[in-house]
Design an enzyme around this catalytic site. Structure first.
Site, PDB file in Angstrom:
ATOM      1  N   GLU A  43      46.887  47.376  31.308  1.00  0.00           N
ATOM      2  CA  GLU A  43      46.032  46.380  31.947  1.00  0.00           C
ATOM      3  C   GLU A  43      46.908  45.298  32.580  1.00  0.00           C
ATOM      4  O   GLU A  43      47.342  44.368  31.883  1.00  0.00           O
ATOM      5  CB  GLU A  43      45.123  45.710  30.916  1.00  0.00           C
ATOM      6  CG  GLU A  43      44.134  46.638  30.257  1.00  0.00           C
ATOM      7  CD  GLU A  43      42.920  45.867  29.737  1.00  0.00           C
ATOM      8  OE1 GLU A  43      41.812  46.244  30.111  1.00  0.00           O
ATOM      9  OE2 GLU A  43      43.088  44.888  29.002  1.00  0.00           O
ATOM     10  N   GLY A  57      39.762  40.479  35.451  1.00  0.00           N
ATOM     11  CA  GLY A  57      38.784  39.437  35.778  1.00  0.00           C
ATOM     12  C   GLY A  57      38.968  38.822  37.153  1.00  0.00           C
ATOM     13  O   GLY A  57      38.334  37.818  37.471  1.00  0.00           O
ATOM     14  N   SER A  97      39.492  44.902  36.424  1.00  0.00           N
ATOM     15  CA  SER A  97      38.537  44.928  37.539  1.00  0.00           C
ATOM     16  C   SER A  97      38.060  46.337  37.900  1.00  0.00           C
ATOM     17  O   SER A  97      37.791  46.625  39.068  1.00  0.00           O
ATOM     18  CB  SER A  97      39.106  44.210  38.773  1.00  0.00           C
ATOM     19  OG  SER A  97      39.345  42.843  38.456  1.00  0.00           O
ATOM     20  N   LYS A 145      34.417  41.424  25.209  1.00  0.00           N
ATOM     21  CA  LYS A 145      35.075  40.117  25.018  1.00  0.00           C
ATOM     22  C   LYS A 145      34.123  39.176  24.270  1.00  0.00           C
ATOM     23  O   LYS A 145      33.352  39.641  23.443  1.00  0.00           O
ATOM     24  CB  LYS A 145      35.554  39.567  26.368  1.00  0.00           C
ATOM     25  CG  LYS A 145      36.416  40.599  27.109  1.00  0.00           C
ATOM     26  CD  LYS A 145      37.163  40.045  28.280  1.00  0.00           C
ATOM     27  CE  LYS A 145      37.996  41.157  28.920  1.00  0.00           C
ATOM     28  NZ  LYS A 145      38.794  40.714  30.062  1.00  0.00           N
ATOM     29  N   ASN A 173      35.027  46.544  26.772  1.00  0.00           N
ATOM     30  CA  ASN A 173      35.526  45.392  26.027  1.00  0.00           C
ATOM     31  C   ASN A 173      34.618  44.231  26.421  1.00  0.00           C
ATOM     32  O   ASN A 173      34.794  43.631  27.471  1.00  0.00           O
ATOM     33  CB  ASN A 173      36.982  45.094  26.393  1.00  0.00           C
ATOM     34  CG  ASN A 173      37.481  43.829  25.711  1.00  0.00           C
ATOM     35  OD1 ASN A 173      36.790  43.266  24.848  1.00  0.00           O
ATOM     36  ND2 ASN A 173      38.664  43.378  26.085  1.00  0.00           N
ATOM     37  N   GLU A 187      44.774  38.771  26.731  1.00  0.00           N
ATOM     38  CA  GLU A 187      44.104  37.487  26.518  1.00  0.00           C
ATOM     39  C   GLU A 187      44.497  36.881  25.179  1.00  0.00           C
ATOM     40  O   GLU A 187      44.298  35.692  24.951  1.00  0.00           O
ATOM     41  CB  GLU A 187      42.577  37.658  26.642  1.00  0.00           C
ATOM     42  CG  GLU A 187      42.172  37.787  28.103  1.00  0.00           C
ATOM     43  CD  GLU A 187      40.832  38.450  28.338  1.00  0.00           C
ATOM     44  OE1 GLU A 187      40.053  38.624  27.387  1.00  0.00           O
ATOM     45  OE2 GLU A 187      40.565  38.798  29.511  1.00  0.00           O
ATOM     46  N   HIS A 207      45.628  42.767  23.267  1.00  0.00           N
ATOM     47  CA  HIS A 207      45.061  42.428  24.578  1.00  0.00           C
ATOM     48  C   HIS A 207      45.798  41.213  25.151  1.00  0.00           C
ATOM     49  O   HIS A 207      46.148  40.295  24.422  1.00  0.00           O
ATOM     50  CB  HIS A 207      43.565  42.127  24.451  1.00  0.00           C
ATOM     51  CG  HIS A 207      42.880  42.113  25.778  1.00  0.00           C
ATOM     52  ND1 HIS A 207      42.960  41.036  26.631  1.00  0.00           N
ATOM     53  CD2 HIS A 207      42.135  43.059  26.410  1.00  0.00           C
ATOM     54  CE1 HIS A 207      42.283  41.318  27.736  1.00  0.00           C
ATOM     55  NE2 HIS A 207      41.777  42.542  27.627  1.00  0.00           N
TER      56      HIS A 207
HETATM   57  P1  13P Z   1      37.892  43.106  33.646  1.00  0.00           P
HETATM   58  O1  13P Z   1      37.287  44.466  33.734  1.00  0.00           O
HETATM   59  O2  13P Z   1      36.866  41.993  33.565  1.00  0.00           O
HETATM   60  O3  13P Z   1      38.920  42.875  34.697  1.00  0.00           O
HETATM   61  O4  13P Z   1      38.662  43.033  32.247  1.00  0.00           O
HETATM   62  C1  13P Z   1      39.509  44.060  31.894  1.00  0.00           C
HETATM   63  C2  13P Z   1      39.878  43.872  30.481  1.00  0.00           C
HETATM   64  O5  13P Z   1      40.532  42.896  30.128  1.00  0.00           O
HETATM   65  C3  13P Z   1      39.424  44.872  29.508  1.00  0.00           C
HETATM   66  O6  13P Z   1      40.080  44.743  28.306  1.00  0.00           O
END
Ligand code: 13P
Length: 255
Positions: free
Chosen positions: A167, A173, A212, A11, A9, A97, A95
């Site tokens: 997640e 992150g 992570s 992002k 992903n 976010e 997601h």
């Molecule tokens: P990270 O791997 O940066 O923690 O993000 C995970 C994520 O949100 C994947 O969709």
């Protein structure tokens, strides 16, 4: 036997030259890796580039979100059909976010799940609790609420059309991945919940862990019995690191 799966992903990251370097590195680095599946989810403007570069490879690509509508006055949105037109087979739905910024509700995630499968896309359906919910011991309650919102809309049989991703928001992150035992316990719980509703769907559905995951912890996480792969954010921005995760999945997979 469920095949291991690694999803990038990316992002809101990338550039045309940066993507080129990443995708070239990924193609080269996974050329001999046929025992797992790999998907790259890029920002919408780069789908054309992903399609052009990945079309003749075993690596699939997808979007990071989409509208539930087919067309119309929805400024800034992208329809399921548009993703399909650019060769996407997958789309990330729900997601955190987006959920935690008020852009997605449990209900709208279900609606988009339906729109995605109707268009022939496989949703990568994300669930997970916030740090506050985790600290209050609400992980099971929150993930089941998110999962049920979709099951109620699409029915348990149609859940088989998606890939699930757990997640935990506190791991995204932050550099603080869930331990393999903890991630396994949640994924085992989620799979068990689906099995209670439909044994076949529960046993066959792929469930990813995200948060992570990196080249150092991927093999350990993905070797847990209920963890079928990873949804990778930050570590998918470093070509070599992401290739190492893909190769770890390949090692764990079987031909
Ligand atoms: P990270 O791997 O940066 O923690 O993000 C995970 C994520 O949100 C994947 O969709």
């Amino acid at each position: 036997m469920r095949r291991k799966l690694v999803v990038a992903n990316r992002k809101m990251n990338g550039s045309v030259p940066g993507n080129k370097e990443f995708l070239e590195g990924l193609i080269k680095g996974t050329r001999d890796c046929h025992n797992a599946d790999y998907i790259v989810c890029v920002p919408h403007p780069y789908l054309y580039q992903a399609q052009a570069m990945l079309a003749d490879t075993e690596i699939a690509w997808g979007g990071q979100n989409m509208s539930r509508h087919d067309a119309g006055p929805y400024t800034g949105s992208v329809s399921p059909g548009m993703l399909v037109e650019f060769g996407c087979k997958y789309v990330i739905i729900g997601h955190s976010e987006r959920r935690n910024r008020g852009q997605d509700s449990d209900n709208s995630v279900g609606e988009r799940f339906q729109a995605a499968t109707k268009a022939g896309l496989t949703p990568i359906f994300c669930m997970g609790e916030t740090l506050e919910e985790y600290e209050k011991g609400l992980t099971d309650l929150v993930t089941i609420r998110q999962l049920n919102a979709v099951i109620q809309q699409v029915g348990i049989k149609n859940l088989a059309k998606c890939i699930l991703a757990y997640e935990p928001v506190w791991a995204i992150g932050t550099g603080k991945a869930a331990t393999p035992d903890h991630a396994q316990s949640i994924l085992h719980f989620l799979r068990g919940y689906v099995i209670l509703k439909d044994v076949e769907v529960g046993e066959n559905i792929r469930i990813l862990y995200g948060g992570s995951m990196n080249a150092s912890n991927a093999a350990q996480l993905m070797s847990m019995p209920d963890i079928d792969g990873g949804l990778i954010g930050g570590a998918s921005l470093v070509t070599e690191e992401f290739v190492r995760i893909c190769r770890a999945a390949n090692e764990l997979g079987s031909a």
